[in-house]
Design an enzyme around this catalytic site. Structure first.
Site, PDB file in Angstrom:
ATOM      1  N   MET A 241       0.845  -1.201   0.000  1.00  0.00           N
ATOM      2  CA  MET A 241       0.000   0.000   0.000  1.00  0.00           C
ATOM      3  C   MET A 241       0.875   1.243   0.000  1.00  0.00           C
ATOM      4  O   MET A 241       1.500   1.584   1.008  1.00  0.00           O
ATOM      5  CB  MET A 241      -0.952  -0.001   1.211  1.00  0.00           C
ATOM      6  CG  MET A 241      -2.069  -1.022   1.086  1.00  0.00           C
ATOM      7  SD  MET A 241      -3.303  -0.888   2.379  1.00  0.00           S
ATOM      8  CE  MET A 241      -2.422  -1.576   3.774  1.00  0.00           C
ATOM      9  N   ALA A 242       0.892   1.914  -1.156  1.00  0.00           N
ATOM     10  CA  ALA A 242       1.678   3.131  -1.302  1.00  0.00           C
ATOM     11  C   ALA A 242       1.207   4.184  -0.311  1.00  0.00           C
ATOM     12  O   ALA A 242       0.006   4.331  -0.077  1.00  0.00           O
ATOM     13  CB  ALA A 242       1.538   3.654  -2.732  1.00  0.00           C
TER      14      ALA A 242
ATOM     15  N   GLN B  47       8.084  -4.186  -5.247  1.00  0.00           N
ATOM     16  CA  GLN B  47       7.147  -4.155  -6.372  1.00  0.00           C
ATOM     17  C   GLN B  47       7.491  -3.056  -7.382  1.00  0.00           C
ATOM     18  O   GLN B  47       7.705  -1.901  -7.008  1.00  0.00           O
ATOM     19  CB  GLN B  47       5.724  -3.926  -5.860  1.00  0.00           C
ATOM     20  CG  GLN B  47       4.686  -4.110  -6.953  1.00  0.00           C
ATOM     21  CD  GLN B  47       3.299  -3.708  -6.513  1.00  0.00           C
ATOM     22  OE1 GLN B  47       3.052  -2.560  -6.188  1.00  0.00           O
ATOM     23  NE2 GLN B  47       2.383  -4.662  -6.508  1.00  0.00           N
TER      24      GLN B  47
ATOM     25  N   CYS C 194      -2.641  -1.549 -10.253  1.00  0.00           N
ATOM     26  CA  CYS C 194      -2.829  -0.169  -9.785  1.00  0.00           C
ATOM     27  C   CYS C 194      -3.806   0.582 -10.702  1.00  0.00           C
ATOM     28  O   CYS C 194      -3.616   0.614 -11.919  1.00  0.00           O
ATOM     29  CB  CYS C 194      -1.494   0.560  -9.725  1.00  0.00           C
ATOM     30  SG  CYS C 194      -1.702   2.239  -9.112  1.00  0.00           S
TER      31      CYS C 194
ATOM     32  N   LYS D 112       0.905  -9.061  -9.377  1.00  0.00           N
ATOM     33  CA  LYS D 112      -0.322  -8.720  -8.646  1.00  0.00           C
ATOM     34  C   LYS D 112      -1.270  -8.062  -9.643  1.00  0.00           C
ATOM     35  O   LYS D 112      -0.922  -7.073 -10.280  1.00  0.00           O
ATOM     36  CB  LYS D 112      -0.023  -7.802  -7.472  1.00  0.00           C
ATOM     37  CG  LYS D 112      -1.253  -7.486  -6.637  1.00  0.00           C
ATOM     38  CD  LYS D 112      -0.858  -6.999  -5.255  1.00  0.00           C
ATOM     39  CE  LYS D 112      -2.049  -6.537  -4.443  1.00  0.00           C
ATOM     40  NZ  LYS D 112      -2.511  -5.198  -4.837  1.00  0.00           N
TER      41      LYS D 112
HETATM   42  C1  LIG Z   1      -3.744   3.417   0.039  1.00  0.00           C
HETATM   43  C2  LIG Z   1      -3.548   2.217  -0.847  1.00  0.00           C
HETATM   44  C3  LIG Z   1      -2.367   2.063  -1.532  1.00  0.00           C
HETATM   45  C4  LIG Z   1      -2.177   0.945  -2.366  1.00  0.00           C
HETATM   46  N1  LIG Z   1      -0.965   0.799  -2.992  1.00  0.00           N
HETATM   47  C5  LIG Z   1      -0.736  -0.329  -3.712  1.00  0.00           C
HETATM   48  C6  LIG Z   1       0.549  -0.582  -4.280  1.00  0.00           C
HETATM   49  O1  LIG Z   1       1.496   0.203  -4.133  1.00  0.00           O
HETATM   50  N2  LIG Z   1       0.697  -1.729  -5.006  1.00  0.00           N
HETATM   51  C7  LIG Z   1      -0.327  -2.628  -5.173  1.00  0.00           C
HETATM   52  O2  LIG Z   1      -0.142  -3.657  -5.821  1.00  0.00           O
HETATM   53  N3  LIG Z   1      -1.535  -2.425  -4.632  1.00  0.00           N
HETATM   54  C8  LIG Z   1      -1.754  -1.309  -3.893  1.00  0.00           C
HETATM   55  N4  LIG Z   1      -2.978  -1.151  -3.289  1.00  0.00           N
HETATM   56  C9  LIG Z   1      -4.000  -2.192  -3.392  1.00  0.00           C
HETATM   57  C10 LIG Z   1      -3.930  -3.160  -2.212  1.00  0.00           C
HETATM   58  O3  LIG Z   1      -2.694  -3.871  -2.234  1.00  0.00           O
HETATM   59  C11 LIG Z   1      -5.081  -4.176  -2.256  1.00  0.00           C
HETATM   60  O4  LIG Z   1      -5.007  -4.883  -3.468  1.00  0.00           O
HETATM   61  C12 LIG Z   1      -6.444  -3.519  -2.152  1.00  0.00           C
HETATM   62  O5  LIG Z   1      -6.463  -2.537  -1.149  1.00  0.00           O
HETATM   63  C13 LIG Z   1      -7.548  -4.553  -1.879  1.00  0.00           C
HETATM   64  O6  LIG Z   1      -7.319  -5.232  -0.671  1.00  0.00           O
HETATM   65  P1  LIG Z   1      -8.124  -4.846   0.690  1.00  0.00           P
HETATM   66  O7  LIG Z   1      -9.595  -4.931   0.368  1.00  0.00           O
HETATM   67  O8  LIG Z   1      -7.679  -5.883   1.686  1.00  0.00           O
HETATM   68  O9  LIG Z   1      -7.708  -3.459   1.045  1.00  0.00           O
HETATM   69  C14 LIG Z   1      -3.191  -0.023  -2.487  1.00  0.00           C
HETATM   70  C15 LIG Z   1      -4.380   0.142  -1.801  1.00  0.00           C
HETATM   71  C16 LIG Z   1      -4.573   1.231  -0.990  1.00  0.00           C
HETATM   72  C17 LIG Z   1      -5.883   1.370  -0.233  1.00  0.00           C
END
Ligand SMILES: Cc1cc2nc3c(=O)[nH]c(=O)nc-3n(C[C@H](O)[C@H](O)[C@H](O)COP(=O)(O)O)c2cc1C
Length: 334
Positions: A27-28, A80, A110, A151
């Protein structure tokens, strides 16, 4: 570990044998080094760094390189990359290897316009041939030094769900594991995640599949394992202010009871988290506190007085102020 009713199963993903509990999602701007460390301490069995621009890394961006730093406490940890140009991806993989990742993941999920407009992230799901070239370039460049994983989402939009064909292509191109977020790009993070395509991907490929999307409790994780057959569950937003979710999931998969932390413990962990952010940041306390604020307010979501706590958290400028806020909250809500 022996696979008996009361002992945890293990699973081998991208060369790492880990308990079959849950991984922390990348999560960025949220899951930085302090966050990953905290989650690993609470039982996240794998972590992944924030997405890094392949071009940024190739052009020597300091910010991109900083995102590649790994500490022992965060392992097993992957880094990543995002990008849509195979030559940049290949070179960036070489640069990433010098940071010692346990694996390298290629972002194909993303949804943000800045990434998608470059044809990268989830846009690659619309161009499977290019996605294959990107992945092959990464795999060739890594040359067996580390596994390369992907991913992805389930498709670009509701009319173009292509998770199964796409995952099969990625497997053929050398992906060592595939994480599937059960949403389309057009859903961003809204609506409900659809776990059915995760099950379909699991049935269609022989590399490990990581299921992701809307796991917010131990019961959800158990259900995702049962409904999708995925090899590992990955949790993102439900970890906000709640690193204990990994303990909850571990208890649930072991069929054990789980006792959530009391408010005093939550606040103590919030302070420890802020301390970790300050200790790992190169910024001044005041600037680092700006990043710590959102984490602080997440720790009491849903608790009495959370609105006032949130308002105060948004103003924090120092660790001492955070300590005072925690003490005040406990005095008012014993
Ligand atoms: C604030 C934020 C930043 C994210 N940054 C990335 C990232 O850098 N790389 C990535 O593959 N997914 C990123 N995601 C997606 C998450 O890894 C994940 O796939 C998504 O939040 C769904 O899972 P969850 O329902 O458990 O949150 C991000 C999600 C959020 C909310």
């Amino acid at each position: 570990m022996k696979d008996t009713e009361n002992s945890m199963k293990t699973v081998t993903i991208a060369g790492q044998t880990v308990p079959q509990t849950a991984a922390l999602a990348p999560m960025a701007s949220v899951a930085d080094t302090a966050y990953r460390t905290l989650c690993a301490e609470h039982g996240a069995c794998m972590t992944t760094g924030e997405l890094v621009s392949a071009k940024g890394l190739c052009y020597g961006s300091r910010g991109s390189a900083e995102l590649c730093r790994i500490t022992a406490a965060e392992r097993p940890m992957g880094l990543q990359l995002f990008g849509a140009e195979p030559e940049f991806i290949a070179e960036a993989v070489q640069k990433m290897l010098s940071f010692g990742p346990d694996w390298i993941d290629i972002n194909m999920g993303c949804p943000v316009p800045k990434v998608v407009s470059q044809g990268a992230g989830s846009a690659l799901m619309k161009t499977p041939e290019l996605a294959e070239q990107v992945l092959s370039a990464a795999v060739r460049s890594a040359a067996g030094a580390v596994p390369v994983t992907v991913k992805m989402r389930i498709g670009w939009d509701g009319e173009s769900i292509n998770a199964v064909e796409f995952a099969k292509r990625m497997e053929a191109a050398g992906a060592a594991a595939i994480a599937v977020h059960g949403r389309t790009r057009m859903q961003f993070y809204g609506g409900e995640a659809d776990w059915k395509p995760i099950a379909e991907v699991k049935a269609a490929v022989s590399v490990p599949v990581i299921g992701n999307g809307d796991v917010a409790s131990g019961a959800d994780a158990v259900r995702m394992y049962a409904e999708t057959g995925c090899d590992l569950v990955m949790v993102g937003r439900a970890t906000y202010g709640n690193p204990w979710i990994f303990e909850e999931i571990e208890a649930a998969v072991c069929g054990e009871a789980y006792q959530p932390p009391a408010v005093r413990e939550r606040l103590a962990e919030m302070l420890r988290h802020i301390r970790m952010i300050l200790d790992t940041s190169e910024k001044s306390e005041k600037l680092a506190m700006r990043e710590a604020r959102k984490h602080a307010l997440w720790y009491l979501r849903g608790y009495p007085g959370a609105a006032a706590f949130r308002a105060r958290s948004a103003q924090l400028n120092s660790y001492a102020e955070a300590e005072a806020l925690a003490e005040e909250y406990l005095a008012r809500n014993p």
